[in-house]
Motif scaffolding. Structure first.
Motif, PDB file in Angstrom:
ATOM      1  N   ALA A  16       0.837  -1.207   0.000  1.00 61.93           N
ATOM      2  CA  ALA A  16       0.000   0.000   0.000  1.00 61.93           C
ATOM      3  C   ALA A  16       0.867   1.251   0.000  1.00 61.93           C
ATOM      4  N   LEU A  17       1.983   1.210   0.686  1.00 59.63           N
ATOM      5  CA  LEU A  17       2.890   2.359   0.710  1.00 59.63           C
ATOM      6  C   LEU A  17       3.614   2.545  -0.616  1.00 59.63           C
ATOM      7  N   ALA A  18       3.760   1.492  -1.389  1.00 57.74           N
ATOM      8  CA  ALA A  18       4.489   1.564  -2.651  1.00 57.74           C
ATOM      9  C   ALA A  18       3.687   2.244  -3.762  1.00 57.74           C
ATOM     10  N   MET A  19       2.390   2.363  -3.602  1.00 60.27           N
ATOM     11  CA  MET A  19       1.568   3.014  -4.617  1.00 60.27           C
ATOM     12  C   MET A  19       1.687   4.528  -4.440  1.00 60.27           C
ATOM     13  N   ALA A  20       2.374   5.155  -5.359  1.00 53.01           N
ATOM     14  CA  ALA A  20       2.602   6.593  -5.258  1.00 53.01           C
ATOM     15  C   ALA A  20       2.114   7.288  -6.523  1.00 53.01           C
ATOM     16  N   ALA A  21       1.717   8.515  -6.366  1.00 56.07           N
ATOM     17  CA  ALA A  21       1.288   9.319  -7.507  1.00 56.07           C
ATOM     18  C   ALA A  21       2.495  10.072  -8.072  1.00 56.07           C
ATOM     19  N   PRO A  22       2.439  10.442  -9.347  1.00 51.29           N
ATOM     20  CA  PRO A  22       3.543  11.211  -9.910  1.00 51.29           C
ATOM     21  C   PRO A  22       3.630  12.597  -9.278  1.00 51.29           C
ATOM     22  N   ALA A  23       4.821  13.125  -9.223  1.00 53.87           N
ATOM     23  CA  ALA A  23       5.025  14.451  -8.644  1.00 53.87           C
ATOM     24  C   ALA A  23       4.498  15.522  -9.596  1.00 53.87           C
ATOM     25  N   HIS A  24       4.005  16.592  -9.041  1.00 53.97           N
ATOM     26  CA  HIS A  24       3.495  17.696  -9.837  1.00 53.97           C
ATOM     27  C   HIS A  24       4.627  18.611 -10.285  1.00 53.97           C
ATOM     28  N   TYR A  25       4.387  19.353 -11.350  1.00 56.16           N
ATOM     29  CA  TYR A  25       5.325  20.359 -11.836  1.00 56.16           C
ATOM     30  C   TYR A  25       4.874  21.732 -11.364  1.00 56.16           C
ATOM     31  N   ALA A  37       9.544  22.992 -13.317  1.00 56.59           N
ATOM     32  CA  ALA A  37      10.253  21.858 -12.724  1.00 56.59           C
ATOM     33  C   ALA A  37       9.448  21.293 -11.554  1.00 56.59           C
ATOM     34  N   GLN A  38       9.811  20.062 -11.150  1.00 49.68           N
ATOM     35  CA  GLN A  38       9.144  19.436 -10.016  1.00 49.68           C
ATOM     36  C   GLN A  38       9.705  19.938  -8.691  1.00 49.68           C
ATOM     37  N   THR A  39      10.953  20.309  -8.673  1.00 55.25           N
ATOM     38  CA  THR A  39      11.593  20.810  -7.463  1.00 55.25           C
ATOM     39  C   THR A  39      12.233  22.160  -7.752  1.00 55.25           C
ATOM     40  N   TYR A  52       0.975  21.587 -11.882  1.00 52.53           N
ATOM     41  CA  TYR A  52       0.661  21.147 -13.239  1.00 52.53           C
ATOM     42  C   TYR A  52       0.993  19.676 -13.368  1.00 52.53           C
ATOM     43  N   VAL A  53       0.336  19.000 -14.296  1.00 56.05           N
ATOM     44  CA  VAL A  53       0.574  17.578 -14.513  1.00 56.05           C
ATOM     45  C   VAL A  53       1.650  17.373 -15.579  1.00 56.05           C
ATOM     46  N   ARG A  54       1.689  18.229 -16.573  1.00 54.54           N
ATOM     47  CA  ARG A  54       2.649  18.087 -17.675  1.00 54.54           C
ATOM     48  C   ARG A  54       3.935  18.861 -17.410  1.00 54.54           C
ATOM     49  N   SER A  55       5.018  18.385 -18.008  1.00 54.18           N
ATOM     50  CA  SER A  55       6.330  18.976 -17.772  1.00 54.18           C
ATOM     51  C   SER A  55       6.526  20.347 -18.445  1.00 54.18           C
ATOM     52  N   ASP A  56       5.579  20.749 -19.288  1.00 57.35           N
ATOM     53  CA  ASP A  56       5.671  22.083 -19.886  1.00 57.35           C
ATOM     54  C   ASP A  56       4.792  23.095 -19.133  1.00 57.35           C
ATOM     55  N   CYS A  57       4.354  22.700 -17.951  1.00 57.48           N
ATOM     56  CA  CYS A  57       3.504  23.524 -17.072  1.00 57.48           C
ATOM     57  C   CYS A  57       2.201  23.938 -17.754  1.00 57.48           C
TER      58      CYS A  57
END
Length: 59
Positions: A16-25, A37-39, A52-57
């Motif tokens: 259950a802990l291994a299920m992670a969502a993608p990081a936001h931009y 950027a994500q960070t 944002y979900v996409r890498s181009d914001c």
């Protein structure tokens, strides 16, 4: 039998802990440009928009 139950509960908890969502931009602003950027790109950058979900914001 109790050992098997403990192992089963441990495996369920770990999976259950291994299920992670993608990081936001985030849109970051420096002195003379903006950056997506994500960070944080480093010191002196301010987060101005997002998430944002996409890498181009874009949405």
């Amino acid at each position: 039998m109790p050992a098997r139950l403990a192992i089963a509960l441990l495996l369920i908890t770990c999976s259950a802990l291994a299920m992670a969502a993608p990081a936001h931009y985030w849109l970051w602003q420096g002195k003379d440009k903006t950056f997506c950027a994500q960070t944080s790109p480093g010191k002196g950058w301010t987060r101005i928009a997002g998430p944002y979900v996409r890498s181009d914001c874009s949405n």
